[in-house]
Every structure is written in C-alpha cells, then in structure tokens.
Scaffold this motif. Structure first.
Motif, PDB file in Angstrom:
ATOM      1  N   GLU A  99      34.569  36.123  22.905  1.00  0.00           N
ATOM      2  CA  GLU A  99      34.593  34.734  23.370  1.00  0.00           C
ATOM      3  C   GLU A  99      35.987  34.122  23.392  1.00  0.00           C
ATOM      4  O   GLU A  99      36.297  33.259  24.217  1.00  0.00           O
ATOM      5  N   HIS A 100      36.857  34.548  22.473  1.00  0.00           N
ATOM      6  CA  HIS A 100      38.182  33.918  22.364  1.00  0.00           C
ATOM      7  C   HIS A 100      39.190  34.462  23.382  1.00  0.00           C
ATOM      8  O   HIS A 100      40.323  34.007  23.431  1.00  0.00           O
ATOM      9  N   VAL A 101      38.767  35.432  24.212  1.00  0.00           N
ATOM     10  CA  VAL A 101      39.696  36.057  25.167  1.00  0.00           C
ATOM     11  C   VAL A 101      39.542  35.428  26.551  1.00  0.00           C
ATOM     12  O   VAL A 101      38.441  35.356  27.095  1.00  0.00           O
ATOM     13  N   THR A 102      40.650  34.960  27.111  1.00  0.00           N
ATOM     14  CA  THR A 102      40.663  34.374  28.455  1.00  0.00           C
ATOM     15  C   THR A 102      40.876  35.466  29.494  1.00  0.00           C
ATOM     16  O   THR A 102      41.787  36.286  29.365  1.00  0.00           O
ATOM     17  N   LEU A 103      40.039  35.453  30.515  1.00  0.00           N
ATOM     18  CA  LEU A 103      40.165  36.416  31.613  1.00  0.00           C
ATOM     19  C   LEU A 103      40.937  35.781  32.763  1.00  0.00           C
ATOM     20  O   LEU A 103      40.510  34.778  33.336  1.00  0.00           O
ATOM     21  N   VAL A 104      42.090  36.378  33.085  1.00  0.00           N
ATOM     22  CA  VAL A 104      42.846  35.977  34.274  1.00  0.00           C
ATOM     23  C   VAL A 104      42.498  36.975  35.378  1.00  0.00           C
ATOM     24  O   VAL A 104      42.791  38.166  35.259  1.00  0.00           O
ATOM     25  N   ALA A 105      41.852  36.489  36.428  1.00  0.00           N
ATOM     26  CA  ALA A 105      41.496  37.360  37.555  1.00  0.00           C
ATOM     27  C   ALA A 105      42.722  37.500  38.450  1.00  0.00           C
ATOM     28  O   ALA A 105      43.161  36.533  39.074  1.00  0.00           O
ATOM     29  N   VAL A 106      43.293  38.696  38.473  1.00  0.00           N
ATOM     30  CA  VAL A 106      44.530  38.922  39.229  1.00  0.00           C
ATOM     31  C   VAL A 106      44.173  39.149  40.694  1.00  0.00           C
ATOM     32  O   VAL A 106      43.626  40.177  41.073  1.00  0.00           O
ATOM     33  N   SER A 107      44.512  38.143  41.502  1.00  0.00           N
ATOM     34  CA  SER A 107      44.024  38.098  42.880  1.00  0.00           C
ATOM     35  C   SER A 107      45.101  38.361  43.914  1.00  0.00           C
ATOM     36  O   SER A 107      44.916  38.103  45.098  1.00  0.00           O
ATOM     37  N   LYS A 108      46.254  38.883  43.477  1.00  0.00           N
ATOM     38  CA  LYS A 108      47.361  39.108  44.419  1.00  0.00           C
ATOM     39  C   LYS A 108      46.946  40.059  45.540  1.00  0.00           C
ATOM     40  O   LYS A 108      46.227  41.034  45.298  1.00  0.00           O
ATOM     41  N   THR A 109      47.363  39.752  46.712  1.00  0.00           N
ATOM     42  CA  THR A 109      47.084  40.444  47.992  1.00  0.00           C
ATOM     43  C   THR A 109      45.634  40.312  48.462  1.00  0.00           C
ATOM     44  O   THR A 109      45.299  40.752  49.554  1.00  0.00           O
ATOM     45  N   LYS A 110      44.780  39.688  47.667  1.00  0.00           N
ATOM     46  CA  LYS A 110      43.369  39.568  48.060  1.00  0.00           C
ATOM     47  C   LYS A 110      43.151  38.330  48.918  1.00  0.00           C
ATOM     48  O   LYS A 110      43.785  37.290  48.716  1.00  0.00           O
ATOM     49  N   PRO A 111      42.232  38.419  49.893  1.00  0.00           N
ATOM     50  CA  PRO A 111      42.001  37.271  50.774  1.00  0.00           C
ATOM     51  C   PRO A 111      41.308  36.125  50.040  1.00  0.00           C
ATOM     52  O   PRO A 111      40.635  36.333  49.021  1.00  0.00           O
ATOM     53  N   VAL A 112      41.452  34.926  50.598  1.00  0.00           N
ATOM     54  CA  VAL A 112      40.839  33.738  50.007  1.00  0.00           C
ATOM     55  C   VAL A 112      39.334  33.906  49.849  1.00  0.00           C
ATOM     56  O   VAL A 112      38.738  33.432  48.871  1.00  0.00           O
ATOM     57  N   SER A 113      38.695  34.622  50.767  1.00  0.00           N
ATOM     58  CA  SER A 113      37.239  34.815  50.681  1.00  0.00           C
ATOM     59  C   SER A 113      36.839  35.550  49.404  1.00  0.00           C
ATOM     60  O   SER A 113      35.801  35.265  48.793  1.00  0.00           O
ATOM     61  N   ASP A 114      37.678  36.506  48.968  1.00  0.00           N
ATOM     62  CA  ASP A 114      37.394  37.222  47.715  1.00  0.00           C
ATOM     63  C   ASP A 114      37.524  36.282  46.517  1.00  0.00           C
ATOM     64  O   ASP A 114      36.717  36.318  45.576  1.00  0.00           O
ATOM     65  N   LEU A 115      38.556  35.444  46.543  1.00  0.00           N
ATOM     66  CA  LEU A 115      38.745  34.490  45.452  1.00  0.00           C
ATOM     67  C   LEU A 115      37.601  33.478  45.411  1.00  0.00           C
ATOM     68  O   LEU A 115      37.124  33.115  44.337  1.00  0.00           O
ATOM     69  N   GLN A 116      37.154  33.062  46.593  1.00  0.00           N
ATOM     70  CA  GLN A 116      36.041  32.115  46.656  1.00  0.00           C
ATOM     71  C   GLN A 116      34.776  32.743  46.071  1.00  0.00           C
ATOM     72  O   GLN A 116      34.007  32.073  45.368  1.00  0.00           O
TER      73      GLN A 116
END
Length: 221
Positions: A17-34
């Motif tokens: 629970e205490h670990v923050t997940l940073v989703a590394v989205s470099k080079t990925k399209p906006v649709s994937d991030l959405q």
C-alpha cells in the motif's frame, strides 16, 4: 494478449500500500494513457518534456505528471506550471533553474536528487558525497520554490540479482541515514519493470513501470 487495464490491476495488486506506482508512458499515445486513467491510474511518468506538455494539454487535469528523464535546464520553463515531481535532478544549477521557473508560477516544485548507483557509464546521477553537500548547503535554503522530497536511483541493466541487490541496498541505506537529518526526505524512487520487486524489498516506495503496463515501447526515429 492482456490489455492495459488488466496489466495495471495485476501490478497494483502486487504492490504494498505504501508504494506509489508511476506509469511510465513515454512514446505511448494519448489513447493508451486515457485507458490507464480510466482504469484508475493518476500518476504518469515521461522522460521528454515536450511530449509531457502535449499529453498534459490533452488529458484530464487531475493527473500527477512526473518528469523521470534526464533534465535539460533550458526546457524546465515548459513544464514549471504543472509538473508534480521531477525525479532526475543531478546538479545544483538544475535546482536553481527549477526554483526560478517555479517562482514565476507561484509554485513549489517537488524534486528528487538522482543518485548514481549503477556501474554503467551511461547513467546520470550524483555520487553520495555530492548529494550530502547539496542537502547541507546554505544555498539550498535560499531556494524557496523547490522542495527536495527524496532520492531516485537507476540500477544497472543486468540480470545479476546480487549486483542489483547491492545497488538498491546502498541507496536505501544512504536514504535512511539522511532521512534522520532531513525529515522532508520521504520518497525513495527505485525500480522499473524488470527489477521493481527487488527494489521494494530494499525499501523503495515509488516504482517506475512502463512496459509491464503498456507493452513494449515504440521508439520513433
């Protein structure tokens, strides 16, 4: 083939629970991030400022944007109005520039000092003694628009678990020692898709995971 939502859920369920997940989205399209956003992810990491700015403009404004790549000082101004956390700070001059740009937007920008722990020559970062110099310096106290909230380290790209263990544990021990002196140090960002479990075992409370969420990265020439 599993999708982004399933990948995210699988990883999140494996994280303490205490670990923050940073989703590394470099080079990925906006649709994937959405898609990741719709699945509940709110923290995204980019390594190019221009790409992050474009995505910031197009995506919901409750996203926390993390700059995780090597930082070019002359580009800080483009993200100073929205960036939540800058991971890869490896010089005092960079801190001064972040402070200067943050002041223009009446913001305090959170920063991590990047420690050099890898044995590879290609990795950026500061040796431990330089980090201690910065933390103890009177000049740092003059920077009112930045806050150093922790440390970041990138381990060597290797399958050698003993080497990874040594690198992670050395940074964790250094972090713990300095946390006693500087209570603002609350974040230890270590671990990526291939080694985050070992990083967490060694005290990481923030992991940067890309390919395990979004699939293999697309590099565009």
């Amino acid at each position: 083939m599993t999708g982004i939502k399933e990948n995210l859920q699988k990883i999140k369920s494996s994280l303490p629970e205490h670990v923050t997940l940073v989703a590394v989205s470099k080079t990925k399209p906006v649709s994937d991030l959405q898609e990741a956003y719709d699945a509940g992810q709110r923290v995204f990491g980019e390594n190019k400022i221009q790409e992050m700015v474009t995505k910031y403009d197009e995506l919901p404004k409750d996203i926390q944007w993390h700059m995780i790549g090597h930082l070019q000082r002359n580009k800080v101004k483009y993200m100073a109005h929205f960036v939540h956390l800058i991971h890869g700070v490896d010089s005092f001059k960079t801190l001064q520039e972040i402070d200067k740009q943050a002041k223009k937007h009446n913001r305090v920008i959170n920063c991590l000092l990047q420690a050099r722990i890898a044995k590879e020559d290609t990795k950026f970062g500061l040796p431990f003694n330089k980090i201690e110099e910065i933390l103890a310096s009177d000049e740092l106290k003059e920077l009112k628009n930045i806050k150093i909230v922790g440390l970041m380290g990138m381990a060597t790209f290797t399958e050698n678990q003993e080497q990874l263990q040594d690198e992670f544990s050395s940074l964790a021990s250094f972090f713990n020692k300095n946390q006693e002196k500087y209570p603002n140090l609350t974040t230890l960002s270590m671990g990526m898709s291939g080694d985050y479990e070992l990083a967490i075992e060694n005290g990481s409370n923030m992991v940067r995971i890309g390919s395990s969420i979004f699939g293999v990265r697309n590099y565009i020439a």
